[in-house]
Design a protein around this motif. Structure first.
Motif, PDB file in Angstrom:
ATOM      1  N   ARG A 172       0.822  -1.210   0.000  1.00  0.00           N
ATOM      2  CA  ARG A 172       0.000   0.000   0.000  1.00  0.00           C
ATOM      3  C   ARG A 172       0.860   1.266   0.000  1.00  0.00           C
ATOM      4  O   ARG A 172       0.670   2.160  -0.817  1.00  0.00           O
ATOM      5  CB  ARG A 172      -0.911   0.021   1.237  1.00  0.00           C
ATOM      6  CG  ARG A 172      -2.066  -0.947   1.207  1.00  0.00           C
ATOM      7  CD  ARG A 172      -3.042  -0.596   2.322  1.00  0.00           C
ATOM      8  NE  ARG A 172      -4.179  -1.502   2.363  1.00  0.00           N
ATOM      9  CZ  ARG A 172      -4.330  -2.493   3.232  1.00  0.00           C
ATOM     10  NH1 ARG A 172      -3.411  -2.711   4.138  1.00  0.00           N
ATOM     11  NH2 ARG A 172      -5.399  -3.267   3.191  1.00  0.00           N
ATOM     12  N   THR A 173       1.794   1.335   0.935  1.00  0.00           N
ATOM     13  CA  THR A 173       2.513   2.585   1.173  1.00  0.00           C
ATOM     14  C   THR A 173       3.841   2.690   0.437  1.00  0.00           C
ATOM     15  O   THR A 173       4.398   3.781   0.312  1.00  0.00           O
ATOM     16  CB  THR A 173       2.801   2.759   2.671  1.00  0.00           C
ATOM     17  OG1 THR A 173       3.757   1.756   3.074  1.00  0.00           O
ATOM     18  CG2 THR A 173       1.526   2.618   3.492  1.00  0.00           C
ATOM     19  N   SER A 327       3.571   7.293   1.205  1.00  0.00           N
ATOM     20  CA  SER A 327       4.881   6.670   1.041  1.00  0.00           C
ATOM     21  C   SER A 327       5.964   7.496   1.717  1.00  0.00           C
ATOM     22  O   SER A 327       5.848   8.727   1.817  1.00  0.00           O
ATOM     23  CB  SER A 327       5.195   6.516  -0.449  1.00  0.00           C
ATOM     24  OG  SER A 327       4.930   7.722  -1.134  1.00  0.00           O
ATOM     25  N   GLN A 337       7.444   3.316  -5.450  1.00  0.00           N
ATOM     26  CA  GLN A 337       6.110   3.860  -5.662  1.00  0.00           C
ATOM     27  C   GLN A 337       5.907   5.090  -4.787  1.00  0.00           C
ATOM     28  O   GLN A 337       6.604   5.281  -3.790  1.00  0.00           O
ATOM     29  CB  GLN A 337       5.027   2.826  -5.353  1.00  0.00           C
ATOM     30  CG  GLN A 337       4.935   2.419  -3.893  1.00  0.00           C
ATOM     31  CD  GLN A 337       4.038   1.216  -3.688  1.00  0.00           C
ATOM     32  OE1 GLN A 337       4.265   0.147  -4.260  1.00  0.00           O
ATOM     33  NE2 GLN A 337       3.023   1.357  -2.855  1.00  0.00           N
ATOM     34  N   GLY A 339       2.659   7.036  -2.942  1.00  0.00           N
ATOM     35  CA  GLY A 339       1.250   6.974  -2.609  1.00  0.00           C
ATOM     36  C   GLY A 339       0.778   8.267  -1.970  1.00  0.00           C
ATOM     37  O   GLY A 339       1.525   8.905  -1.219  1.00  0.00           O
ATOM     38  N   ARG A 362      -5.631   1.788  -3.658  1.00  0.00           N
ATOM     39  CA  ARG A 362      -5.530   0.787  -2.596  1.00  0.00           C
ATOM     40  C   ARG A 362      -6.318   1.276  -1.401  1.00  0.00           C
ATOM     41  O   ARG A 362      -6.170   2.424  -0.953  1.00  0.00           O
ATOM     42  CB  ARG A 362      -4.067   0.509  -2.222  1.00  0.00           C
ATOM     43  CG  ARG A 362      -3.348  -0.388  -3.240  1.00  0.00           C
ATOM     44  CD  ARG A 362      -3.953  -1.763  -3.308  1.00  0.00           C
ATOM     45  NE  ARG A 362      -3.379  -2.611  -4.355  1.00  0.00           N
ATOM     46  CZ  ARG A 362      -3.879  -2.779  -5.560  1.00  0.00           C
ATOM     47  NH1 ARG A 362      -4.962  -2.101  -5.920  1.00  0.00           N
ATOM     48  NH2 ARG A 362      -3.313  -3.593  -6.438  1.00  0.00           N
ATOM     49  N   ILE A 366      -5.799   5.375  -0.771  1.00  0.00           N
ATOM     50  CA  ILE A 366      -4.482   5.652  -1.348  1.00  0.00           C
ATOM     51  C   ILE A 366      -4.522   5.660  -2.869  1.00  0.00           C
ATOM     52  O   ILE A 366      -4.968   4.694  -3.503  1.00  0.00           O
ATOM     53  CB  ILE A 366      -3.436   4.625  -0.866  1.00  0.00           C
ATOM     54  CG1 ILE A 366      -3.226   4.749   0.647  1.00  0.00           C
ATOM     55  CG2 ILE A 366      -2.107   4.829  -1.593  1.00  0.00           C
ATOM     56  CD1 ILE A 366      -2.259   3.739   1.223  1.00  0.00           C
ATOM     57  N   ARG A 368      -2.178   5.156  -5.591  1.00  0.00           N
ATOM     58  CA  ARG A 368      -0.872   4.501  -5.628  1.00  0.00           C
ATOM     59  C   ARG A 368      -0.277   4.640  -7.024  1.00  0.00           C
ATOM     60  O   ARG A 368      -0.878   4.213  -8.012  1.00  0.00           O
ATOM     61  CB  ARG A 368      -1.011   3.019  -5.257  1.00  0.00           C
ATOM     62  CG  ARG A 368       0.317   2.331  -5.015  1.00  0.00           C
ATOM     63  CD  ARG A 368       0.134   0.889  -4.610  1.00  0.00           C
ATOM     64  NE  ARG A 368      -0.288   0.051  -5.735  1.00  0.00           N
ATOM     65  CZ  ARG A 368      -0.139  -1.272  -5.774  1.00  0.00           C
ATOM     66  NH1 ARG A 368       0.378  -1.908  -4.739  1.00  0.00           N
ATOM     67  NH2 ARG A 368      -0.542  -1.956  -6.824  1.00  0.00           N
TER      68      ARG A 368
END
Length: 409
Positions: A172-173, A327, A337, A339, A362, A366, A368
């Motif tokens: 996710r992050t 992120s 990535q 986010g 996500r 988020i 992403r």
């Protein structure tokens, strides 16, 4: 501001020109593809390779292709190609089946290697499949599952821990976990370190051998660009191979597979981790895709990734003041990535796609943006940030309450 971003992008793209591999991929015109951490782009040559397998090998040579075209050796041959990317010497990676199957297999092997330990430790908010598999194997082998934040894990380790199972990058992050440090902490109590590399293989140096990882798994369709449903890989450190217990003992992993023996006897080396007949079309597509990394050091891919993700974040900060990043800002803590938290994240992702910027959503909130460094440029990062700003401004105009949630100036 906009001109300054363009100038910075041009300068950075010149500085990183040696690692621009866009010509090795087939990408649609007018699209900034920021979803390579879900499905990598199509490398040049893959379509022709698959067509050759279908027409020339399967279509013409038929079953002889298992020998004449090396089909039988493909799981370990492609495994060695993956191994070069994740820092594993030859003979320690096998390709085939799915990440779920490979993780199930690896955890059962870990339980057999640590028969007197009864605890498995894992992250509290990991990828759902990992959690399902861990819980399922725990029920089967009698483990107690301990879920914790990653920073809490070293303090939870003791002699009763059989294995620690973690994702190298949070899906996710984009948080990059300290694989060397956490592996060392795991080994300090005699436990096994099992890593999920789905969001790092092909984007971040892993160096499995250098850091003494015991077991690892990962998929072939994200940063490795193997295509939808590309087979997964499993890593078994050489020191564990003689005692590796394959909970899924198929005929491909037999010491003498063509003897058709009635009892199973595991093959030597990494072939012991083979299961059944592999999906050859997707396996050979992955092999062709991996050629996109020929002559490339994964450390150089990482350097390009950090420049791209850092610049994307800077562009968003400049164009969308107050953006709430999911992120990490620190290079050492960030995968590949960026986010951004937003309550309308799902709709934002759909609106970005309409504007030619493909990212993904996500849960719960988020946006992403996955950065596959080989085929993206710093100019693409400016385009993506401008599209994000435009989407947010359009939403603000439609919804007067927007300004209470987010401000774009």
């Amino acid at each position: 501001m906009n001109d300054d971003l363009d100038q910075r992008a041009a300068s950075l793209d010149t500085a990183h020109a040696d690692t621009d591999l866009r010509a090795r991929f087939e990408l649609p015109e007018g699209v900034v593809y920021l979803d390579g951490n879900s499905l990598g782009a199509l490398p040049v040559g893959v379509a022709d390779a698959v067509a050759s397998v279908i027409r020339g090998q399967w279509g013409t040579d038929l079953i002889a292709s298992w020998n004449t075209h090396g089909w039988w050796d493909a799981p370990t041959r492609v495994g060695d190609a993956v191994g070069r990317i994740v820092g594993a010497a030859p003979g320690q990676v096998v390709v085939g089946d799915s990440t779920s199957v490979r993780l199930h297999q690896s955890l059962h092997a870990a339980a057999a290697l640590r028969p007197d330990s009864s605890v498995v430790v894992t992250e509290a908010d990991g990828f759902p499949t990992d959690r399902y598999v861990i819980d399922g194997v725990a029920d089967q082998v009698g483990w107690r599952v301990v879920h914790a934040r990653v920073d809490e894990i070293p303090g939870l380790l003791d002699d009763d821990v059989a294995a620690v199972v973690l994702s190298h990058v949070d899906y996710r992050t984009g948080e990059l976990r300290d694989l060397p440090g956490l592996t060392a902490a795991t080994h300090s109590v005699g436990a096994l370190a099992v890593w999920d590399l789905c969001h790092s293989a092909g984007a971040v140096p892993v160096d499995l051998d250098t850091h003494g990882v015991d077991l690892a798994v990962g998929c072939g369709y994200k940063y490795l660009n193997g295509g939808p449903g590309a087979p997964a890989f499993g890593y078994v450190a050489r020191r564990h191979q003689d005692t590796f217990v394959n909970v899924l003992p198929g005929w491909n992993g037999h010491a003498e597979p063509f003897d058709m023996a009635t009892e199973y006897r595991g093959a030597p080396g990494i072939s012991r981790a083979r299961i059944g007949t592999p999906p050859l079309l997707s396996l050979l597509a992955l092999e062709a895709a991996l050629r996109a990394f020929d002559g490339i050091d994964i450390g150089d891919v990482r350097a390009r990734s950090l420049s791209l993700t850092g610049f994307l974040r800077a562009c968003i900060e400049a164009l969308v003041p107050g953006a709430a990043f999911a992120s990490p800002k620190d290079d050492a803590e960030r995968g590949s990535q960026v986010g951004v938290h937003h309550p309308a994240a799902y709709g934002i992702v759909q609106a970005l796609a309409v504007r030619g910027v493909v990212g993904d959503f996500r849960t719960p909130d988020i946006v992403r943006l996955g950065v596959a460094a080989p085929y993206l440029t710093h100019a693409d990062m400016v385009t993506a940030a401008r599209a994000l700003r435009a989407v947010l401004l359009a939403e603000e105009q439609l919804d007067p309450a927007w300004a209470t949630r987010h401000t774009v100036t």
